[in-house]
Scaffold this active site. Structure first.
Site, PDB file in Angstrom:
ATOM      1  N   SER A 145       1.061  -1.243  -0.148  1.00 41.11           N
ATOM      2  CA  SER A 145       0.056   0.059   0.190  1.00 41.11           C
ATOM      3  C   SER A 145       0.791   1.401   0.098  1.00 41.11           C
ATOM      4  O   SER A 145       0.035   2.942   0.231  1.00 41.11           O
ATOM      5  CB  SER A 145      -1.673   0.157   1.636  1.00 41.11           C
TER       6      SER A 145
ATOM      7  N   LYS B 193       0.405   4.149  -2.846  1.00 42.69           N
ATOM      8  CA  LYS B 193      -1.026   4.879  -2.997  1.00 42.69           C
ATOM      9  C   LYS B 193      -0.521   5.887  -2.445  1.00 42.69           C
ATOM     10  O   LYS B 193      -1.199   7.188  -2.927  1.00 42.69           O
ATOM     11  CB  LYS B 193      -2.418   4.177  -1.510  1.00 42.69           C
TER      12      LYS B 193
ATOM     13  N   SER C 250      -6.188   3.326   4.369  1.00 41.37           N
ATOM     14  CA  SER C 250      -5.718   2.579   3.060  1.00 41.37           C
ATOM     15  C   SER C 250      -6.649   1.553   2.308  1.00 41.37           C
ATOM     16  O   SER C 250      -6.989   0.660   2.460  1.00 41.37           O
ATOM     17  CB  SER C 250      -4.723   1.295   4.017  1.00 41.37           C
TER      18      SER C 250
END
Length: 478
Positions: free
Chosen positions: A121, A124, A310
């Protein structure tokens, strides 16, 4: 309902992080075979002796100035303190690290920093920067109803809002900012005023194209609630029940359209069933008159939510919206390339970077640690104030988001409330990247990425990375 995060910084996105706290740590469970979603909240672990658990109010969010007078760390001294922590066996053999001075961009520590790694993640961060730059922080996604091809049709046009409420919208919320019942009520008022008491409802969700799921996802990720099949329209990201990890519907846009049709009927307009149910798909007529519309929370607010929680689904949808804004098809592949291109357009050297979607859930995603710290330095630098939400949305150690239950161990508790960073977890992968203000007041950007974590070592790897960040915070290193 998830509320808006902190206000977006109007100027440079630089952090002043309070210290001296202890927090909670994660349970160590990886919630699914390929997911970056945090595990369900467990009973709190004990804090360090004599410490108090920080709260959101204890941590200043984002302030507009770096301190150029704060002493700069000596790279050799810093390396002597933190580099031994990278030898922790829990991190595995595939470790990349980059630490830079957030004011000057000077590299202070680099370990395989140019080697592409699976970031989970942490990817991101690239999606956040691309969305804020390309769409603009104040932009919103619009869901509208327009006249159909005939007087007895209306078309629900999906505009990229997957956080719609089924009922009334909440102007103070991000998730549920706009409501389908509000849209239905306004549409019914327009129709009834024109004497139109019965209509067929069409759905135009063709702005996103290609497969709705990625071959890089785990086979059970949708059913486990880690992500929604990507669509430009959904109620509460297609969840079929309450809870962050509730299973998702297989066709979020059609499910939302049916919710709209039911609400339209409840407001006094008969919804015609022409043999295929209350809603069928059809393209809106170009230039059709708009009957009603509702707007999502701002892109900046959505980015903050995406980073703090997230949120895989929100990341994938923002990635598709970036593609459309860049005049590319909104497919997985094109949207992934659009994000990388937009990051490159901001001046970041993206060599070695390839995305498989914007959430980091795609297993084929690769990003070097250097690219991550370059992005963080860009956000902190002040030349692009539109990127402020990318800093404001980062979880705070022991306080918020995916760092809420971390930084409780003796080697990291001192950095609770100090570290602000994005986490990343997949099976065999653990990453942490963000900001920390060191003992001399110098703001550092860092990334530590491990994609060779042994089975069962996820919790140990996260704790090792937390100790690394805590060591950065405690090091004046002059």
């Amino acid at each position: 309902m998830r509320k808006a995060a902190t206000a977006v910084a109007a100027a440079t996105a630089v952090l002043v992080l309070a210290g001296g706290y202890a927090g909670l740590d994660a349970t160590g469970a990886v919630p699914g075979p390929l997911t970056t979603t945090a595990p369900p909240t467990a009973a709190p672990l004990p804090t360090a002796p004599g410490a108090t658990r920080p709260t959101q109010a204890d941590t200043p969010p984002v302030l507009p100035a770096l301190d150029p007078d704060a002493p700069r760390p000596d790279p050799a001294a810093l390396g002597g303190v933190v580099a031994p922590l990278l030898a922790d066996p829990a991190l595995g053999a595939s470790v990349s690290t980059s630490v830079v001075d957030a004011l000057t961009g000077e590299t202070l520590l680099a370990t395989a920093a140019d080697v592409p790694r699976t970031p989970a993640s942490v990817a991101k961060l690239l999606t956040a920067v691309a969305a804020l730059h390309t769409l603009g922080p104040t932009s919103r996604a619009t869901t509208s109803v327009v006249d159909g091809a005939t007087p007895d049709e209306v078309v629900l046009v999906a505009g990229g809002d997957v956080l719609l409420a089924a009922g009334a919208g909440d102007p103070d919320a991000v998730d549920g900012h706009a409501g389908l019942d509000d849209l239905a009520a306004a549409t019914a008022a327009e129709l009834l005023a024109a004497g139109r008491t019965a209509v067929a409802v069409r759905l135009d969700d063709a702005s996103f194209t290609g497969p709705a799921t990625s071959p890089g996802w785990g086979s059970g990720d949708v059913a486990a609630g880690f992500v929604m099949p990507v669509a430009p329209l959904a109620v509460d990201e297609g969840r079929l029940a309450e809870g962050e990890t509730a299973p998702r519907t297989g066709d979020p846009a059609l499910a939302a359209a049916r919710t709209f049709a039911a609400a339209l009927a409840a407001h006094g307009v008969q919804v015609l069933d022409q043999g295929a149910g209350p809603v069928v798909r059809a393209a809106a007529v170009p230039g059709a008159a708009t009957l009603a519309s509702v707007e999502s929370a701002t892109t900046a607010e959505q980015v903050e939510l995406m980073l703090t929680a997230s949120d895989n689904t929100l990341a994938e949808v923002l990635t598709r919206r970036v593609a459309l804004a860049a005049d590319r098809p909104a497919t997985f592949d094109d949207a992934s390339r659009a994000v990388v291109d937009q990051v490159a357009a901001l001046g970041v050297d993206v060599t070695g970077t390839s995305l498989q979607g914007g959430s980091g859930l795609g297993r084929a995603t690769r990003v070097p640690a250097r690219v991550v710290t370059d992005v963080l330095t860009l956000v902190a630098g002040g030349e692009h104030p539109e990127l402020g939400a990318a800093a404001a949305g980062l979880p705070v150690a022991g306080v918020s988001g995916t760092l809420l239950e971390r930084y409780a161990e003796p080697g990291s508790a001192s950095a609770a409330g100090v570290v602000r960073a994005k986490t990343g977890t997949l099976t065999g992968v653990s990453s942490l990247a963000g900001y920390v203000r060191d003992a001399d007041g110098r703001l550092l950007a860092f990334a530590v990425m491990s994609d060779g974590v042994a089975p069962g070592a996820s919790l140990a790897a996260r704790r090792a990375q937390d100790r690394f960040a805590a060591a950065l915070a405690g090091c004046g290193c002059r």
